[in-house]
Design a protein around this motif. Structure first.
Motif, PDB file in Angstrom:
ATOM      1  N   LYS A 231     -15.378  13.639   0.259  1.00 25.11           N
ATOM      2  CA  LYS A 231     -15.113  14.338  -0.995  1.00 25.11           C
ATOM      3  C   LYS A 231     -13.919  13.779  -1.754  1.00 25.11           C
ATOM      4  CE  LYS A 231     -15.340  18.863  -0.774  1.00 25.11           C
ATOM      5  NZ  LYS A 231     -15.117  20.261  -0.305  1.00 25.11           N
ATOM      6  N   TYR A 232     -12.952  13.223  -1.046  1.00 26.48           N
ATOM      7  CA  TYR A 232     -11.696  12.850  -1.692  1.00 26.48           C
ATOM      8  C   TYR A 232     -11.273  11.441  -1.271  1.00 26.48           C
ATOM      9  CZ  TYR A 232     -11.582  17.914  -2.279  1.00 26.48           C
ATOM     10  OH  TYR A 232     -11.905  19.217  -2.594  1.00 26.48           O
ATOM     11  N   PRO A 233     -11.361  10.475  -2.168  1.00 28.96           N
ATOM     12  CA  PRO A 233     -10.956   9.108  -1.805  1.00 28.96           C
ATOM     13  C   PRO A 233      -9.465   8.984  -1.499  1.00 28.96           C
ATOM     14  CG  PRO A 233     -11.461   9.271  -4.156  1.00 28.96           C
ATOM     15  CD  PRO A 233     -11.906  10.555  -3.537  1.00 28.96           C
ATOM     16  N   GLN A 234      -8.645   9.923  -1.976  1.00 23.69           N
ATOM     17  CA  GLN A 234      -7.207   9.860  -1.698  1.00 23.69           C
ATOM     18  C   GLN A 234      -6.880  10.248  -0.251  1.00 23.69           C
ATOM     19  OE1 GLN A 234      -8.568  11.660  -4.159  1.00 23.69           O
ATOM     20  NE2 GLN A 234      -7.951  10.661  -6.067  1.00 23.69           N
ATOM     21  N   TYR A 235      -7.854  10.841   0.425  1.00 23.85           N
ATOM     22  CA  TYR A 235      -7.657  11.187   1.840  1.00 23.85           C
ATOM     23  C   TYR A 235      -8.023   9.971   2.680  1.00 23.85           C
ATOM     24  CZ  TYR A 235      -8.332  13.600   6.332  1.00 23.85           C
ATOM     25  OH  TYR A 235      -8.266  13.985   7.645  1.00 23.85           O
ATOM     26  N   CYS A 236      -7.073   9.488   3.445  1.00 23.39           N
ATOM     27  CA  CYS A 236      -7.332   8.277   4.223  1.00 23.39           C
ATOM     28  C   CYS A 236      -7.437   8.561   5.723  1.00 23.39           C
ATOM     29  CB  CYS A 236      -6.284   7.199   3.937  1.00 23.39           C
ATOM     30  SG  CYS A 236      -4.581   7.721   3.933  1.00 23.39           S
ATOM     31  N   GLY A 237      -7.674   9.830   6.094  1.00 23.39           N
ATOM     32  CA  GLY A 237      -7.874  10.133   7.506  1.00 23.39           C
ATOM     33  C   GLY A 237      -6.565  10.403   8.214  1.00 23.39           C
ATOM     34  N   GLY A 238      -6.529  10.121   9.509  1.00 23.47           N
ATOM     35  CA  GLY A 238      -5.316  10.434  10.240  1.00 23.47           C
ATOM     36  C   GLY A 238      -5.411  10.031  11.693  1.00 23.47           C
ATOM     37  N   PHE A 239      -4.477  10.593  12.468  1.00 26.12           N
ATOM     38  CA  PHE A 239      -4.294  10.217  13.869  1.00 26.12           C
ATOM     39  C   PHE A 239      -4.297  11.486  14.724  1.00 26.12           C
ATOM     40  CE2 PHE A 239      -2.236   7.142  11.147  1.00 26.12           C
ATOM     41  CZ  PHE A 239      -2.651   5.916  11.655  1.00 26.12           C
ATOM     42  N   ILE A 240      -5.294  11.601  15.588  1.00 23.57           N
ATOM     43  CA  ILE A 240      -5.363  12.739  16.502  1.00 23.57           C
ATOM     44  C   ILE A 240      -4.147  12.722  17.419  1.00 23.57           C
ATOM     45  CG2 ILE A 240      -6.643  13.652  18.488  1.00 23.57           C
ATOM     46  CD1 ILE A 240      -9.208  12.662  17.103  1.00 23.57           C
TER      47      ILE A 240
ATOM     48  N   LYS B  17      -0.048  10.486  -4.146  1.00 24.33           N
ATOM     49  CA  LYS B  17       0.033   9.529  -3.048  1.00 24.33           C
ATOM     50  C   LYS B  17      -1.179   9.712  -2.137  1.00 24.33           C
ATOM     51  CE  LYS B  17       5.125   9.642  -2.823  1.00 24.33           C
ATOM     52  NZ  LYS B  17       6.296   9.939  -1.948  1.00 24.33           N
ATOM     53  N   PRO B  18      -1.539   8.678  -1.395  1.00 24.77           N
ATOM     54  CA  PRO B  18      -2.598   8.864  -0.397  1.00 24.77           C
ATOM     55  C   PRO B  18      -2.186   9.932   0.605  1.00 24.77           C
ATOM     56  CG  PRO B  18      -2.011   6.542  -0.621  1.00 24.77           C
ATOM     57  CD  PRO B  18      -0.976   7.316  -1.369  1.00 24.77           C
ATOM     58  N   TYR B  19      -3.166  10.742   1.018  1.00 18.88           N
ATOM     59  CA  TYR B  19      -2.903  11.830   1.942  1.00 18.88           C
ATOM     60  C   TYR B  19      -3.285  11.393   3.343  1.00 18.88           C
ATOM     61  CZ  TYR B  19      -2.736  16.644   3.713  1.00 18.88           C
ATOM     62  OH  TYR B  19      -2.426  17.781   4.403  1.00 18.88           O
ATOM     63  N   ILE B  20      -2.364  11.545   4.276  1.00 16.91           N
ATOM     64  CA  ILE B  20      -2.612  11.129   5.648  1.00 16.91           C
ATOM     65  C   ILE B  20      -2.140  12.223   6.592  1.00 16.91           C
ATOM     66  CG2 ILE B  20      -0.387   9.956   5.973  1.00 16.91           C
ATOM     67  CD1 ILE B  20      -1.898   7.744   7.454  1.00 16.91           C
ATOM     68  N   LEU B  21      -2.933  12.477   7.608  1.00 19.80           N
ATOM     69  CA  LEU B  21      -2.543  13.419   8.659  1.00 19.80           C
ATOM     70  C   LEU B  21      -2.021  12.586   9.825  1.00 19.80           C
ATOM     71  CD1 LEU B  21      -5.622  15.777   8.391  1.00 19.80           C
ATOM     72  CD2 LEU B  21      -3.274  16.447   7.939  1.00 19.80           C
ATOM     73  N   CYS B  22      -0.703  12.407   9.848  1.00 21.18           N
ATOM     74  CA  CYS B  22      -0.136  11.547  10.879  1.00 21.18           C
ATOM     75  C   CYS B  22      -0.321  12.136  12.273  1.00 21.18           C
ATOM     76  CB  CYS B  22       1.332  11.252  10.603  1.00 21.18           C
ATOM     77  SG  CYS B  22       2.401  12.693  10.645  1.00 21.18           S
ATOM     78  N   GLU B  23      -0.509  13.448  12.358  1.00 27.40           N
ATOM     79  CA  GLU B  23      -0.902  14.110  13.599  1.00 27.40           C
ATOM     80  C   GLU B  23      -1.837  15.249  13.220  1.00 27.40           C
ATOM     81  OE1 GLU B  23       2.450  15.346  15.995  1.00 27.40           O
ATOM     82  OE2 GLU B  23       3.525  13.464  15.646  1.00 27.40           O
ATOM     83  N   TYR B  24      -2.970  15.325  13.899  1.00 27.51           N
ATOM     84  CA  TYR B  24      -3.892  16.447  13.648  1.00 27.51           C
ATOM     85  C   TYR B  24      -4.811  16.613  14.838  1.00 27.51           C
ATOM     86  CZ  TYR B  24      -8.064  13.598  12.450  1.00 27.51           C
ATOM     87  OH  TYR B  24      -9.155  12.758  12.473  1.00 27.51           O
TER      88      TYR B  24
END
Length: 1020
Positions: free
Chosen positions: A551-560, A524-531
């Motif tokens: 490096k990783y297209p499956q990483y879609c970033g996140g929400f500080i 699944k896409p990896y998301i940091l819903c809080e970071y």
């Protein structure tokens, strides 16, 4: 309604609404096409915002009996504004807790029961009349948001009940309204069964916090619009399939016309909707389908909004009602564990946003939302998670218009039922009695918000563990809206319910933990819903997360976590306003300053952390070179033709050449823009800077607002480079006075004097002005900093306490003074405890130029150091600071990407940021030189052969450490210089255990040397 009935309503999880209408889309309606196209506010609406009569009581049983009756006089009642939080209007007090339920410790915390004695209750009364043009029509009463539950009556007649604080509660009041004055009575409760589902990390307050209004419905009314958009496989053709529900007398004899306007306002398509047969005799449903062959797609970069006009026509073709609905053609997909928008990989440069204001709490208005949207766009954010509840409807309109991707989160968090790992009573779990309440919250959010193109994902809620009810919510979202993925984080702890989410979602995972998942064939896409927990001085090592995106297209970033400090204005003991946190209002239990973890302060001042975030989130990477600027676009759709490219070449802050040119670059491409950035032959350090700025003012920013920049630092060869002796050369001085107790070097109006017994600098006079404030705090070793919030969470002070003692009470081992060629040398050696030793050499010439060397011998087993350097307390008048290094905001070795090399000026007091709890702050890295002077230009210049760090503040680190609020600090009385060879980073993975990453920690086990030179300045 008797009190037993009220309490039963409040406590029963299966009773969460009575007479509340089913949720529908949030469109506005008008009686003419012209009015609809103008869309300047509904004439068929009467706002009930403003001043209400009000009584505040400790619990529902204490509410004035029968206050809802028409004949009950409210004479003598207080008044309260609506919308507003009751507690911020002088009623009770706000309470901040993180995971604890707010009555924990005050009343027995019985599973799934609410407090019996202390349930603050607000009794509201509003008198109003219906405008003449709304008389005779069907009428609805709208509450946009009430915390946390309420009953309401109109003219003494019971209207209904509602829970769910952050979605609308709408009631049909046609039969209760009368001509002339009407009395609306509302009883609002802080705690209800819904409180168990609203255990968010925020201030616990109550009241009517969003707008209230009465609306009139035309004879035939568009009750709901469900506009489903799609984009075909080539991502050029937009597809619209809409279902429209009509109700009212004559609906079955009405027709429904439609027109579609492009983003420039030109009508491009029109027709009549097709009537759809339904099984319900009360429903008149219509449908329309259309295609736009070369659609302008919606994205955060290019928020192209089409406009759908719907016109209800009577049997004679007259317009009965007209409605407009924004349409954004866009397609959200997950393919091969990668998140896409319109066929392009979507990267979320996001932040979690509470609705909050230091004066209004969560009852914010349009002005705060408009400020917020402009801030997000100006500082390169492209995404928001509505933590942890649906926001006001206007926020989604702004995100549609300005371009922000929104993760819309249901009003659900039950953290306090599981955070102690006692899962027996975890909510909502598998409890059947809580299922409908959860599904109701999901439905209320989706139905209101479904037509907003900004929403790319639904979120089930936050930190409510797992179970059947949450899974059923996710299945509801999927079944009702297949165009958006579903998010939920907590099932990462309970893999039995992994199907609840379409993302692999984690909060506060370290970059290493994130990479571990991404390396192993993610499903699944990896998301940091809080970071990157932004509490106090934080957001260190954010660049390590951003680097994973390449490096990783499956990483879609996140929400500080998160956008704004939840601090509230309060008066201090001196009668002055300050920004308060949990516990300052006498609230217990409380989690104190854990509510202050925003990128902006509660009053919307911008914290220094934003400098780093803005840089790392920027949509272009700029690389200045000798013959021009290489630019990499990270845009997906925009060419950036609204920008200009500025460039400059500087030498220590002095501009040698600069220029500007038009800019345009295909999304995702790289290009070279030629300009002359060649360095002159003269030796020195040169800085090439390139920046992208707004070419002209737009909706969110002024002309020349800088969105992105890049720098290149070039050091032309300088032979014999080292400490640059800008003062007199060291020549044999006849000005050395070797006295009984003091050792001095005197030349004209300059004097440097040391105590022979202690080896301490006791006087440093320049032009007759004394720079030594206190012999105990002047140019002595320092290894301490005022603990940051992250330091406290990591228990740094306990682990590293020896370095505080070493800074305050170093034990002198020996000292010596001697005359050397060119001047004098004073040496001192100190024992720091546990076998640690620090040695100092001060070498001074006849002009007062001083070379300082600090040496530390490391030893295995010594704890890590907060910093390694020296401290000097100067008189207050020496508060003007000028430096050449990274700026303009504070930087740290793990938070310096966003700093830019240049010459900057500040003062000691201006260098103190607004962190709610005083802590380490004001540091600057990569510094080449530093000047501290008084207003006449008398002072010192400090240089080093290697870049160093410094801060100049009105307080010592120990004074900062002792204060828990800014107002507790003394009036500024000195300027405190801290010079560091290096300082441990601030960290930021979280604020409850993590510290700085290994690469940014100063080790007590390693040898260290710090050399610098102090040169007198006298410009008077």
């Amino acid at each position: 309604m008797d009190i037993k009935k009220k309490l039963w309503n409040l406590e029963n999880p299966e009773f969460f609404a009575e007479n509340r209408l089913r949720p529908v889309s949030d469109h506005r309606w008008y009686e003419s096409v012209d009015e609809a196209l103008a869309d300047k506010g509904m004439s068929l609406s009467k706002s009930l915002d403003g001043t209400w009569k009000f009584v505040y009581v400790p619990n529902p049983e204490a509410a004035p009996a029968g206050f809802e009756r028409e004949d009950y006089s409210c004479t003598g009642w207080e008044e309260i504004p609506v919308p507003a939080q009751m507690e911020l209007c002088g009623n009770g007090y706000p309470q901040y807790t993180d995971t604890d339920y707010p009555w924990d410790g005050n009343e027995a915390l019985e599973p799934h029961k609410i407090p019996k004695e202390k349930n603050p209750t607000g009794c509201y009364v509003r008198y109003f009349s219906i405008p003449r043009h709304m008389e005779g029509k069907r009428l609805q009463l709208h509450f946009e948001g009430v915390e946390t539950a309420f009953h309401c009556w109109l003219n003494g007649e019971y209207v209904g009940y509602s829970e769910d604080s952050y979605t609308p509660a709408v009631f049909d009041i046609t039969e209760y309204v009368k001509a002339g004055r009407n009395k609306l009575a509302v009883e609002v409760y802080r705690f209800s069964s819904g409180s168990w589902l609203e255990d968010q990390d925020f201030w616990r307050m109550g009241g009517i916090i969003r707008s209230v209004k009465v609306t009139a419905l035309p004879e035939v009314h568009i009750r709901d619009i469900d506009a489903v958009v799609d984009v075909e496989a080539s991502y050029t053709k937009g597809i619209l399939n809409a279902k429209i529900m009509l109700d009212g007398a004559g609906a079955n004899q009405s027709s429904l016309g439609w027109s579609l306007y492009n983003p420039k306002g030109k009508e491009i398509l029109s027709g009549f909707c097709e009537r759809v047969e339904t099984d319900s005799v009360n429903t008149n449903q219509f449908a329309l389908s259309c295609e736009v062959p070369h659609a302008e797609l919606w994205s955060a970069e290019e928020p192209n909004l089409y406009r759908l006009l719907l016109s209800v026509l009577d049997k004679n073709g007259g317009v009965v009602e007209a409605v407009t609905q924004g349409i954004g053609f866009r397609k959200v997909e997950i393919k091969d564990a990668v998140l896409y928008i319109n066929g392009k990989r979507l990267i979320l440069n996001g932040v979690n946003r509470h609705e909050f204001s230091a004066r209004k709490g969560r009852a914010i208005g349009n002005e705060e939302m408009e400020w917020d949207i402009c801030f997000l766009k100006k500082y390169n954010f492209n995404a928001v998670r509505t933590s942890h509840y649906p926001n006001q409807r206007y926020w989604y309109e702004l995100c549609d218009r300005y371009g922000i991707y929104v993760m819309d989160e249901a009003n659900l968090e039950t953290h306090g039922t599981w955070h102690v790992k006692n899962f027996e009573h975890t909510l909502p779990g598998d409890y059947p009695e809580w299922r409908e309440a959860c599904l109701s919250r999901a439905e209320a959010m989706l139905e209101r918000d479904k037509n907003h193109p900004c929403i790319f994902s639904w979120s089930v809620g936050n930190e409510s563990w797992s179970g059947q009810n949450l899974y059923d919510m996710s299945e509801y979202f999927r079944g009702r809206d297949a165009s958006r993925p579903v998010h939920y984080e907590n099932v990462c702890h309970d893999r039995r319910w992994a199907g609840t989410t379409d993302f692999e979602s984690h909060m506060y995972a370290s970059p290493e933990a994130a990479e571990t998942y991404l390396k192993h064939n993610p499903e699944k896409p990896y998301i940091l819903c809080e970071y990157s927990h932004a509490m106090g001085n934080s957001c260190g090592n954010l660049h390590e997360y951003v680097e994973l995106l390449d490096k990783y297209p499956q990483y879609c970033g996140g929400f500080i976590w998160d956008y704004i400090d939840q601090s509230l204005f309060k008066k201090d003991v001196f009668g002055e306003e300050y920004l308060a946190y949990g516990g300052d209002f006498g609230d217990r239990p409380t989690n104190y300053n854990f509510c202050t973890d925003g990128l902006v302060y509660g009053d919307r001042g911008i914290s220094p952390k934003v400098q780093e975030v803005k840089y790392l989130y920027q949509p272009y990477r700029l690389y200045p070179e000798e013959q021009g600027v290489r630019v990499e676009s990270r845009m997906l759709f925009s060419t950036g033709n609204y920008l200009r490219l500025n460039w400059s070449l500087e030498r220590e802050g002095e501009t040698i050449r600069s220029g500007s040119m038009p800019f345009e670059l295909a999304p995702g491409k790289e290009a070279f823009f030629a300009c002359d950035l060649a360095c002159p032959a003269e030796p020195g350090e040169y800085v090439r800077t390139a920046a992208l700025v707004l070419a002209e003012q737009n909706e969110y920013g002024e002309a020349n607002w800088e969105l992105c920049f890049g720098q290149d630092i070039v050091m032309s060869e300088v032979k014999g480079q080292g400490v640059r002796n800008t003062g007199a050369e060291f020549e044999q001085s006849n000005c050395i006075i070797d006295g009984d107790s003091n050792f001095s070097i005197v030349c004209d109006e300059n004097k440097v004097q040391f105590q022979k017994l202690t080896g301490r600098l006791s006087s440093y006079k320049i032009g007759g002005r004394e720079l030594v404030y206190d012999i105990k705090n002047t140019l002595l070793p320092n290894f301490w900093r005022a603990p940051t919030d992250n330091d406290e969470g990591n228990h740094m002070a306990e682990r590293c306490a020896m370095w505080k003692t070493a800074s305050l009470y170093p034990q002198l081992l020996e000292t010596s003074q001697k005359t050397v060629e060119g001047g004098a040398c004073i040496s001192a050696a100190y024992s720091l405890g546990d076998g640690a030793v620090c040695e100092l050499d001060y070498q001074v010439n006849g002009s007062g130029v001083m070379q300082v060397e600090e040496r530390f011998t490391g030893k295995e087993g010594l704890p890590d150091m907060p910093c390694f350097g020296m401290a000097w307390k100067l008189p207050r008048e020496f508060s003007h600071v000028r430096w050449y290094g990274l700026g303009p905001e504070e930087t740290y070795q793990d938070r310096m990407c966003g700093g830019r090399m240049g010459v900057y000026e500040t003062t000691a007091e201006a260098g103190l940021p607004g962190y709610v709890v005083p802590q380490e702050c004001g540091n600057h890295t990569a510094v080449r030189w530093l000047e501290i002077t008084d207003e006449q230009g008398v002072g010192i210049r400090i240089e080093s052969e290697k870049p160093f760090e410094f801060s100049v503040l009105p307080y010592t680190c120990h004074e900062l450490e002792q204060a828990r609020h800014l107002y507790e600090l003394p009036r500024p009385y000195a300027s405190v210089l801290r010079l560091n060879a290096e300082q441990t980073g601030v960290g930021g993975d979280n604020s409850w255990g993590a510290w700085a990453h290994d690469a940014y920690i100063v080790r007590g086990s390693e040898d260290k040397t710090f050399r610098f030179q102090i040169v007198p300045i006298d410009r008077k």
